[in-house]
Design a protein around this motif. Structure first.
Motif, PDB file in Angstrom:
ATOM      1  N   THR A   9      -1.288  -6.114  10.464  1.00 10.19           N
ATOM      2  CA  THR A   9      -1.696  -5.630   9.140  1.00 10.19           C
ATOM      3  C   THR A   9      -1.690  -6.760   8.109  1.00 10.19           C
ATOM      4  N   ARG A  10      -0.778  -7.718   8.244  1.00  8.78           N
ATOM      5  CA  ARG A  10      -0.751  -8.827   7.285  1.00  8.78           C
ATOM      6  C   ARG A  10      -2.005  -9.691   7.427  1.00  8.78           C
ATOM      7  N   ILE A  11      -2.376 -10.016   8.654  1.00  8.38           N
ATOM      8  CA  ILE A  11      -3.591 -10.809   8.873  1.00  8.38           C
ATOM      9  C   ILE A  11      -4.805 -10.059   8.338  1.00  8.38           C
ATOM     10  N   LEU A  12      -4.888  -8.774   8.630  1.00  7.40           N
ATOM     11  CA  LEU A  12      -6.017  -7.964   8.176  1.00  7.40           C
ATOM     12  C   LEU A  12      -6.085  -7.936   6.655  1.00  7.40           C
ATOM     13  N   ARG A  13      -4.931  -7.770   6.015  1.00  8.79           N
ATOM     14  CA  ARG A  13      -4.881  -7.664   4.557  1.00  8.79           C
ATOM     15  C   ARG A  13      -5.210  -8.992   3.878  1.00  8.79           C
ATOM     16  N   GLU A  14      -4.677 -10.088   4.396  1.00 12.18           N
ATOM     17  CA  GLU A  14      -4.811 -11.376   3.720  1.00 12.18           C
ATOM     18  C   GLU A  14      -6.075 -12.136   4.104  1.00 12.18           C
ATOM     19  N   GLU A  15      -6.579 -11.928   5.316  1.00 11.41           N
ATOM     20  CA  GLU A  15      -7.669 -12.770   5.793  1.00 11.41           C
ATOM     21  C   GLU A  15      -8.907 -12.003   6.243  1.00 11.41           C
ATOM     22  N   GLY A  16      -8.775 -10.700   6.439  1.00  8.19           N
ATOM     23  CA  GLY A  16      -9.923  -9.915   6.866  1.00  8.19           C
ATOM     24  C   GLY A  16     -10.166 -10.006   8.360  1.00  8.19           C
ATOM     25  N   VAL A  17     -11.165  -9.264   8.821  1.00  2.26           N
ATOM     26  CA  VAL A  17     -11.420  -9.162  10.256  1.00  2.26           C
ATOM     27  C   VAL A  17     -11.942 -10.469  10.841  1.00  2.26           C
ATOM     28  N   LEU A  18     -13.011 -11.021  10.261  1.00  3.99           N
ATOM     29  CA  LEU A  18     -13.642 -12.190  10.865  1.00  3.99           C
ATOM     30  C   LEU A  18     -12.776 -13.435  10.773  1.00  3.99           C
ATOM     31  N   ARG A  19     -12.329 -13.795   9.567  1.00  5.30           N
ATOM     32  CA  ARG A  19     -11.514 -15.010   9.415  1.00  5.30           C
ATOM     33  C   ARG A  19     -10.150 -14.845  10.055  1.00  5.30           C
ATOM     34  N   GLY A  20      -9.582 -13.652   9.958  1.00  7.28           N
ATOM     35  CA  GLY A  20      -8.230 -13.460  10.463  1.00  7.28           C
ATOM     36  C   GLY A  20      -8.162 -13.253  11.962  1.00  7.28           C
ATOM     37  N   PHE A  21      -8.984 -12.358  12.485  1.00 10.96           N
ATOM     38  CA  PHE A  21      -8.880 -11.978  13.896  1.00 10.96           C
ATOM     39  C   PHE A  21      -9.864 -12.706  14.807  1.00 10.96           C
ATOM     40  N   TYR A  22     -11.002 -13.116  14.259  1.00 12.72           N
ATOM     41  CA  TYR A  22     -12.030 -13.693  15.127  1.00 12.72           C
ATOM     42  C   TYR A  22     -12.336 -15.158  14.827  1.00 12.72           C
ATOM     43  N   SER A  23     -11.443 -15.835  14.110  1.00 14.10           N
ATOM     44  CA  SER A  23     -11.642 -17.271  13.912  1.00 14.10           C
ATOM     45  C   SER A  23     -11.492 -18.004  15.237  1.00 14.10           C
ATOM     46  N   GLY A  24     -10.743 -17.420  16.149  1.00 17.27           N
ATOM     47  CA  GLY A  24     -10.559 -18.034  17.463  1.00 17.27           C
ATOM     48  C   GLY A  24     -11.444 -17.443  18.538  1.00 17.27           C
ATOM     49  N   PHE A  25     -12.500 -16.685  18.142  1.00 16.77           N
ATOM     50  CA  PHE A  25     -13.326 -16.033  19.150  1.00 16.77           C
ATOM     51  C   PHE A  25     -14.103 -17.040  19.996  1.00 16.77           C
ATOM     52  N   GLY A  26     -14.598 -18.108  19.353  1.00 14.63           N
ATOM     53  CA  GLY A  26     -15.292 -19.155  20.107  1.00 14.63           C
ATOM     54  C   GLY A  26     -14.401 -19.771  21.172  1.00 14.63           C
ATOM     55  N   PRO A  27     -13.207 -20.278  20.770  1.00 12.44           N
ATOM     56  CA  PRO A  27     -12.313 -20.836  21.784  1.00 12.44           C
ATOM     57  C   PRO A  27     -11.833 -19.827  22.812  1.00 12.44           C
ATOM     58  N   ILE A  28     -11.682 -18.555  22.387  1.00 10.02           N
ATOM     59  CA  ILE A  28     -11.190 -17.587  23.372  1.00 10.02           C
ATOM     60  C   ILE A  28     -12.261 -17.315  24.424  1.00 10.02           C
ATOM     61  N   LEU A  29     -13.536 -17.314  24.022  1.00 13.90           N
ATOM     62  CA  LEU A  29     -14.608 -17.195  25.007  1.00 13.90           C
ATOM     63  C   LEU A  29     -14.670 -18.444  25.878  1.00 13.90           C
ATOM     64  N   PHE A  30     -14.547 -19.612  25.236  1.00 11.66           N
ATOM     65  CA  PHE A  30     -14.582 -20.888  25.934  1.00 11.66           C
ATOM     66  C   PHE A  30     -13.430 -20.990  26.929  1.00 11.66           C
ATOM     67  N   LYS A  31     -12.333 -20.343  26.586  1.00  9.66           N
ATOM     68  CA  LYS A  31     -11.164 -20.324  27.477  1.00  9.66           C
ATOM     69  C   LYS A  31     -11.276 -19.222  28.524  1.00  9.66           C
ATOM     70  N   GLN A  32     -11.498 -17.982  28.080  1.00 11.25           N
ATOM     71  CA  GLN A  32     -11.372 -16.830  28.963  1.00 11.25           C
ATOM     72  C   GLN A  32     -12.517 -16.684  29.966  1.00 11.25           C
ATOM     73  N   ILE A  33     -13.745 -16.989  29.551  1.00  8.94           N
ATOM     74  CA  ILE A  33     -14.853 -16.795  30.484  1.00  8.94           C
ATOM     75  C   ILE A  33     -14.774 -17.760  31.667  1.00  8.94           C
ATOM     76  N   PRO A  34     -14.611 -19.088  31.446  1.00 12.05           N
ATOM     77  CA  PRO A  34     -14.422 -19.961  32.618  1.00 12.05           C
ATOM     78  C   PRO A  34     -13.163 -19.606  33.409  1.00 12.05           C
ATOM     79  N   TYR A  35     -12.107 -19.218  32.690  1.00 16.58           N
ATOM     80  CA  TYR A  35     -10.854 -18.829  33.341  1.00 16.58           C
ATOM     81  C   TYR A  35     -11.073 -17.643  34.273  1.00 16.58           C
ATOM     82  N   THR A  36     -11.733 -16.603  33.770  1.00 21.29           N
ATOM     83  CA  THR A  36     -11.929 -15.394  34.561  1.00 21.29           C
ATOM     84  C   THR A  36     -12.911 -15.629  35.699  1.00 21.29           C
ATOM     85  N   MET A  37     -13.961 -16.392  35.442  1.00 22.02           N
ATOM     86  CA  MET A  37     -14.914 -16.718  36.501  1.00 22.02           C
ATOM     87  C   MET A  37     -14.211 -17.462  37.641  1.00 22.02           C
TER      88      MET A  37
END
Length: 328
Positions: free
Chosen positions: A172-200
């Motif tokens: 709730t603090r991240i959501l309140r202070e930073e919003g959805v995109l900046r707070g929760f999905y700022s790492g979406f690029g790296p998480i895809l870069f990490k998780q997709i090769p990892y899972t494959m």
């Protein structure tokens, strides 16, 4: 009903494990059971290895302080913050990987079956590595969408002492202070870069390792005891987990760095990633690799073991096996 057993030259498509009892789940019922088995496998293993993940993240974020290896880092965290600090982030870890595991394992089975239906049994078997890669990548994309907010919360709790008291407070603090995109999905690029090769890597290496182990034994799954099949799952999982850890390590380091703190106003995610990569260099991108290999190899072996056991308990034994049949 089981998917048909199809023999065309060397092609054999059959259920992963035979089960002759009663009616079998199909459709949404079947894939929800795959999803539940995957969710429990991922949540239990990731949650249980939270202390290792805490230490790995600290090594990545503060290499100057935690520079003498995994055991020393454990001791430092316990000495300075108490043993409870090793469970920091266990809430978002368990919850995030429960959701992610459902999408990952359930999705993998779904997309694999979809591609077999689309391309045909013989073509799919002859190109099974491509099927494994495409199925796992597609499943992981949707799994990462679900995981990203909880992974951002976990990293913030681990990297900033006192940030919040737990999952709900941090989220709730991240959501309140930073919003959805900046707070929760700022790492979406790296998480895809990490998780997709990892899972494959995880699924492809597991499938290939298991296929070769059964080939070396000279027996198929249905000819072995449940304990023997567990041993194959554990061994294949250890191999695939170690390979996946190495492949995805640079992105894992960037993900930890990106989620450690807020980005500058107006700074794009790509700019942050490029800047961090230059700052860290090759050596820096592989910080914490030792603990991560230990963690990922162990949890991957555990996931495939738990997944197989829970599938059997739920009667979800109708997954399709693309491996070439073992000569009898």
């Amino acid at each position: 009903m089981y998917p048909a057993i199809i023999r065309q030259n060397t092609v054999l498509l059959a259920p992963n494990e035979p089960n002759d009892s009663g009616s079998k789940p199909t459709g949404i019922d079947l894939y929800s059971r795959f999803a539940l088995a995957g969710a429990l496998g991922c949540a239990i293993t990731h949650g249980g290895l939270t202390p290792v993940d805490v230490v790995k993240t600290r090594i990545q974020l503060e290499p100057e302080k935690y520079s003498r290896g995994m055991v020393s880092a454990f001791r430092t965290v316990v000495k300075e913050e108490g043993a409870a600090a090793l469970l920091t982030g266990v809430g978002p870890t368990f919850t995030g990987y429960f959701i992610q595991g459902a999408f990952k394992f359930g999705g993998y089975e779904f997309w694999k079956k979809t591609m077999i239906d689309y391309f045909g049994a013989e073509t799919a078997q002859q190109n099974r590595t491509a099927v494994y890669l495409a199925s796992s990548a597609t499943a992981e994309f949707f799994a990462s969408v679900a995981l990203c907010p909880l992974e951002a919360t976990r990293i913030r709790l681990v990297s900033q002492a006192g940030y919040a008291s737990g999952l709900v407070g941090g989220f709730t603090r991240i959501l309140r202070e930073e919003g959805v995109l900046r707070g929760f999905y700022s790492g979406f690029g790296p998480i895809l870069f990490k998780q997709i090769p990892y899972t494959m890597t995880k699924f492809v290496v597991f499938e290939i390792a298991a296929e070769n182990i059964y080939k070396s034994i000279g027996k198929s799954k249905d000819q072995l005891s449940p304990g023997a099949n567990d041993a194959v799952n554990l061994t294949s999982g250890l191999i695939s987990g170690a390979a996946a850890a190495i492949i995805s390590q640079p992105a894992d380091t960037l993900l930890s760095k990106v989620n450690k703190s807020k980005g500058l106003e107006g700074e794009s995610i790509s700019s942050r990633l490029v800047g961090l990569s230059k700052q860290l260099g090759v050596k820096g991108l592989f910080l914490g690799l030792g603990p991560r290999i230990v963690m990922v190899a162990t949890l991957t072996a555990g996931q495939f073991f738990i997944y197989g056991r829970i599938k059997a308990a739920l009667g979800a034994t109708q997954g399709i096996d693309l491996a070439k049949p073992v000569s009898k």
